[in-house]
Design a protein around this motif. Structure first.
Motif, short mmCIF file in Angstrom:
data_model
loop_
_atom_site.label_atom_id
_atom_site.label_comp_id
_atom_site.label_asym_id
_atom_site.label_seq_id
_atom_site.Cartn_x
_atom_site.Cartn_y
_atom_site.Cartn_z
N GLY A 37 -14.61 -4.73 -70.62
CA GLY A 37 -15.23 -5.45 -69.49
C GLY A 37 -16.33 -4.62 -68.88
O GLY A 37 -16.52 -3.45 -69.24
N SER A 38 -17.04 -5.20 -67.93
CA SER A 38 -18.16 -4.46 -67.33
C SER A 38 -17.66 -3.44 -66.31
O SER A 38 -18.30 -2.40 -66.11
CB SER A 38 -19.14 -5.43 -66.68
OG SER A 38 -18.45 -6.30 -65.83
N THR A 39 -16.50 -3.68 -65.71
CA THR A 39 -16.02 -2.80 -64.64
C THR A 39 -15.87 -1.33 -65.07
O THR A 39 -16.35 -0.45 -64.37
CB THR A 39 -14.70 -3.35 -64.06
OG1 THR A 39 -14.88 -4.73 -63.76
CG2 THR A 39 -14.28 -2.58 -62.82
N PRO A 40 -15.19 -1.04 -66.21
CA PRO A 40 -14.92 0.38 -66.50
C PRO A 40 -16.04 1.14 -67.21
O PRO A 40 -15.86 2.32 -67.54
CB PRO A 40 -13.68 0.31 -67.40
CG PRO A 40 -13.75 -1.01 -68.08
CD PRO A 40 -14.51 -1.93 -67.16
N GLY A 132 -8.95 -4.06 -65.32
CA GLY A 132 -9.89 -4.78 -64.48
C GLY A 132 -9.18 -6.05 -64.04
O GLY A 132 -8.03 -6.28 -64.40
N ILE A 133 -9.84 -6.87 -63.28
CA ILE A 133 -9.23 -8.13 -62.85
C ILE A 133 -10.25 -9.25 -63.00
O ILE A 133 -11.43 -9.07 -62.65
CB ILE A 133 -8.69 -8.01 -61.40
CG1 ILE A 133 -7.99 -9.30 -60.95
CG2 ILE A 133 -9.78 -7.60 -60.42
CD1 ILE A 133 -7.20 -9.14 -59.65
N GLY A 134 -9.81 -10.38 -63.54
CA GLY A 134 -10.71 -11.52 -63.68
C GLY A 134 -10.82 -12.28 -62.36
O GLY A 134 -9.98 -12.11 -61.47
N GLY A 137 -7.75 -13.87 -61.44
CA GLY A 137 -6.58 -12.99 -61.30
C GLY A 137 -6.00 -12.55 -62.63
O GLY A 137 -4.95 -11.92 -62.67
N HIS A 138 -6.68 -12.88 -63.73
CA HIS A 138 -6.09 -12.44 -65.01
C HIS A 138 -6.17 -10.93 -65.17
O HIS A 138 -7.07 -10.28 -64.64
CB HIS A 138 -6.69 -13.19 -66.21
CG HIS A 138 -8.08 -12.80 -66.61
ND1 HIS A 138 -8.95 -13.67 -67.22
CD2 HIS A 138 -8.75 -11.63 -66.52
CE1 HIS A 138 -10.07 -13.05 -67.49
NE2 HIS A 138 -9.99 -11.81 -67.07
N ILE A 139 -5.18 -10.40 -65.88
CA ILE A 139 -5.20 -8.99 -66.29
C ILE A 139 -4.98 -8.97 -67.80
O ILE A 139 -4.10 -9.67 -68.30
CB ILE A 139 -4.17 -8.11 -65.52
CG1 ILE A 139 -2.80 -8.77 -65.44
CG2 ILE A 139 -4.70 -7.73 -64.15
CD1 ILE A 139 -1.74 -7.92 -64.73
N GLY A 201 -18.05 -10.71 -55.70
CA GLY A 201 -17.39 -11.79 -56.43
C GLY A 201 -15.90 -11.54 -56.64
O GLY A 201 -15.15 -12.47 -56.96
N LYS A 202 -15.45 -10.30 -56.50
CA LYS A 202 -14.04 -9.97 -56.72
C LYS A 202 -13.26 -9.88 -55.40
O LYS A 202 -12.04 -9.71 -55.42
CB LYS A 202 -13.91 -8.64 -57.49
CG LYS A 202 -14.47 -8.67 -58.91
CD LYS A 202 -13.51 -9.31 -59.89
CE LYS A 202 -14.11 -9.55 -61.27
NZ LYS A 202 -14.23 -8.35 -62.09
N ALA A 203 -13.94 -9.99 -54.27
CA ALA A 203 -13.28 -9.76 -52.97
C ALA A 203 -12.13 -10.74 -52.73
O ALA A 203 -11.03 -10.34 -52.31
CB ALA A 203 -14.31 -9.85 -51.83
#
Ligand code: PGA
Length: 241
Positions: A37-40, A132-134, A137-139, A201-203
């Motif tokens: 994913g883009s987060t890490p 990360g989290i979608g 809420g998916h992991i 967008g994740k808040a």
């Protein structure tokens, strides 16, 4: 649950990289559970940088990734195998034999899922699982459901996930429809969990998952029941908590 609020993406990445590095230094033969994913991406950049400076040694580290698209060969640049090599493994001294992902090219889902769970068990379990989290809420690829999934399994991806991922493919039709993913039970059996999120967008989902009811409709909410969770957020993702 520990929560770190970082000023921005870079600081979030550095904080998470510090936590992973501490694990590698304290237990050189640890099992790292890794995520795509883009987060890490920023976190992996720090690990590569610190490895190049001589501060980290991955020679005895084992890695297990959360998930992989079913039907994509390793050399497809959208496979998670490719992503992990491109962003991390090609740049550090990890032993290729110690790198583990579900095999997207194994057509027998039951066989592959059993193999992966047995592999994780044989390694002694995951010391720290990065997540990360979608937006839903998916992991991993554990999508909202009526029950929490257990071990590694094959999932049909939700339309929203296919839409979110299609930016990486020429068209939505090319996005794989199925994936292999560690289940909630697999994730929950990691000794420590490190979850990262950034951006406004994740808040909403961060608030829902960690301060709302525990429900399989928000898969990440199950992490409230894990005894060792560290949440590393940038200011925007943390803005509603
Ligand atoms: P992202 O994806 O890091 O690209 O936001 C996270 C996820 O869907 O798990």
């Amino acid at each position: 649950m520990r929560i770190y609020k970082a000023a921005n993406y870079k600081e979030m990445s550095r904080k998470a990289a510090n936590i992973i590095s501490a694990q590698v230094i304290l237990k050189p033969d640890c099992v790292l559970g890794l995520a795509t994913g883009s987060t890490p991406i920023g976190l992996y950049e720090y690990l590569v940088d610190w490895y190049k400076k001589g501060d980290l040694d991955f020679s005895k580290v084992q890695t297990v990734n959360l998930d992989e698209y079913k039907g994509l060969p390793r050399d497809n640049d959208q496979s998670y195998y490719y992503f992990m090599h491109d962003n991390l493994f090609n740049h550090i001294n990890i032993d290729p034999a110690n790198v583990h992902l579900p095999d997207g090219m194994e057509p027998d889902a039951e066989k592959e899922c059993r193999r992966y769970d047995e592999l994780i068990r044989s390694l002694g379990g995951v010391d720290i699982q990065l997540l990360g989290i979608g937006h839903n809420g998916h992991i991993g690829f554990n999508e909202p459901d009526t029950v929490f999934a257990k071990g590694t399994h094959c999932v049909k991806l939700q339309e929203s996930t296919i839409q979110a991922n299609k930016r990486f493919f020429a068209s939505a039709e090319e996005v794989p429809q199925y994936a292999y993913t560690m289940g909630i039970q697999t994730i929950m059996s990691a000794k420590k969990i490190l979850i990262m999120a950034n951006g406004a967008g994740k808040a909403e989902i961060i608030k829902k998952a960690f301060f709302g009811p525990i429900t399989p409709e928000v898969p990440a909410s199950v992490l409230q029941l894990h005894g060792d969770v560290t949440l590393v957020l940038d200011n925007e993702a943390a803005s509603l908590i």
